[in-house]
Design an enzyme around this catalytic site. Structure first.
Site, PDB file in Angstrom:
ATOM      1  N   CYS A  50       0.836  -1.199   0.000  1.00  0.00           N
ATOM      2  CA  CYS A  50       0.000   0.000   0.000  1.00  0.00           C
ATOM      3  C   CYS A  50       0.876   1.257   0.000  1.00  0.00           C
ATOM      4  O   CYS A  50       1.651   1.450  -0.921  1.00  0.00           O
ATOM      5  CB  CYS A  50      -1.000  -0.038   1.146  1.00  0.00           C
ATOM      6  SG  CYS A  50      -2.353   1.163   0.935  1.00  0.00           S
ATOM      7  N   HIS A  73      -3.793  -4.672  -0.412  1.00  0.00           N
ATOM      8  CA  HIS A  73      -3.382  -5.289   0.852  1.00  0.00           C
ATOM      9  C   HIS A  73      -3.482  -6.806   0.737  1.00  0.00           C
ATOM     10  O   HIS A  73      -4.573  -7.363   0.913  1.00  0.00           O
ATOM     11  CB  HIS A  73      -4.279  -4.814   2.002  1.00  0.00           C
ATOM     12  CG  HIS A  73      -4.058  -3.412   2.409  1.00  0.00           C
ATOM     13  ND1 HIS A  73      -3.092  -3.044   3.320  1.00  0.00           N
ATOM     14  CD2 HIS A  73      -4.673  -2.265   2.039  1.00  0.00           C
ATOM     15  CE1 HIS A  73      -3.125  -1.731   3.504  1.00  0.00           C
ATOM     16  NE2 HIS A  73      -4.077  -1.232   2.727  1.00  0.00           N
ATOM     17  N   GLU A  84      -2.525  -8.900   2.863  1.00  0.00           N
ATOM     18  CA  GLU A  84      -2.863  -9.426   4.193  1.00  0.00           C
ATOM     19  C   GLU A  84      -4.351  -9.315   4.498  1.00  0.00           C
ATOM     20  O   GLU A  84      -4.838  -9.908   5.462  1.00  0.00           O
ATOM     21  CB  GLU A  84      -2.032  -8.720   5.266  1.00  0.00           C
ATOM     22  CG  GLU A  84      -2.510  -7.341   5.684  1.00  0.00           C
ATOM     23  CD  GLU A  84      -2.151  -6.230   4.703  1.00  0.00           C
ATOM     24  OE1 GLU A  84      -2.409  -5.069   5.039  1.00  0.00           O
ATOM     25  OE2 GLU A  84      -1.624  -6.521   3.621  1.00  0.00           O
TER      26      GLU A  84
END
Length: 212
Positions: free
Chosen positions: A83, A192, A194
Site C-alpha cells: 500500500c 493489501h 494481508e
C-alpha cells in the site's frame, strides 16, 4: 523446511499486526521491529503503510528506513512494499498540492486518482502480465482488497543496459494505476495482500519462495 525470517518494519504506520499474522500463516517466522540491523539482515523485509505519503516518509526516515531498504537492495536482498509502503518507494508523492520526496527506488509520482468515488475501497481485479512471480497460480478473475485514493498512474522506468524491464501489474479505478511491481529483489503491491483472503495468502506464499 526451515522457515524464512521476515521483518515487518515498524515505523509508526498501521496494519503491522495483520501483516504479521498473514505472513506467519503463509509460513514465515515474523518479527515486527524498527531495529536497523534486524531489518537489514532478515531473509525478507516487508514495508507496510497506511495513511498519508508525507507522514509515512517522516516515520520511515525516523527509523532510517530508506537506508535499510537501500542497503538491502544493494545486496540483492528481498523487500516487499504494501500500500503506502509501495508508494513511498517512488520518487515523489503529491497530496493536496504538497510534494514530498520518496525513497526514489523507482522514478514516478504518486498522485490522486481521477475517479468519481474516492477512496478506492474494496475488491478489484488486476491485470498481471505473463511471467509474474507474485501472481503465479492466480487467474485473471482473482480479486484483491484495495484502500487508497492515490496511486502511480504512469510507469516511467524502462529497461536499460544491464537490467530487464520490471514486471508491472495494473488495475483500474476511474483510471489505470500500478497495482504491483516486481523488480528483482524489490517487489510491491498497492492492494493489501494481508486483507485479501486466500488470494493474498497465495501471493505472500509466492513472495516467500523468492527468499530462497
Amino acid at each position: 523446511m526451515v522457515k524464512k525470517n521476515v521483518v515487518v518494519l515498524d515505523y509508526g504506520s498501521g496494519n503491522l499486526r495483520s501483516a504479521e499474522r498473514a505472513l506467519a500463516r503463509a509460513g514465515a517466522e515474523v518479527t515486527v521491529t524498527a531495529d536497523f540491523d534486524a531489518a537489514v539482515e532478515a531473509d525478507g523485509l516487508v514495508v507496510p503503510g497506511v495513511g498519508a505519503f508525507a507522514a509515512c516518509m517522516t516515520g520511515l526516515r525516523a527509523v532510517r528506513g530508506e537506508q535499510i531498504v537501500g542497503r538491502r537492495l544493494a545486496g540483492g536482498r528481498p523487500v516487499l512494499g504494501i500500500c503506502v509502503g509501495m508508494q513511498i518507494l517512488f520518487a515523489r508523492g503529491v497530496e493536496h498540492g504538497v510534494e514530498t520526496e520518496g525513497c526514489g527506488e523507482w522514478p514516478g509520482t504518486v498522485e490522486r486518482l481521477d475517479a468519481p468515488v474516492l477512496p478506492h475501497m474494496g475488491w478489484n481485479t488486476v491485470k498481471a502480465p505473463a511471467g509474474s512471480v507474485l501472481f503465479a497460480g492466480l487467474d485473471a478473475a482473482t480479486r484483491f482488497y484495495f484502500v487508497h485514493s492515490y496511486g502511480v498512474r504512469e510507469w516511467e522506468l524502462r529497461a536499460g543496459e544491464g537490467f530487464a524491464e520490471p514486471v508491472v501489474t495494473w488495475a483500474e479505478h476511474g483510471v489505470p494505476f500500478v497495482a504491483a511491481v516486481e523488480n528483482g529483489p524489490l517487489m510491491a503491491t498497492q492492494f493489501h495482500p494481508e486483507k485479501s483472503g486466500d488470494a493474498g495468502a497465495t501471493l505472500l506464499g509466492n513472495w516467500l519462495k523468492t527468499l530462497d
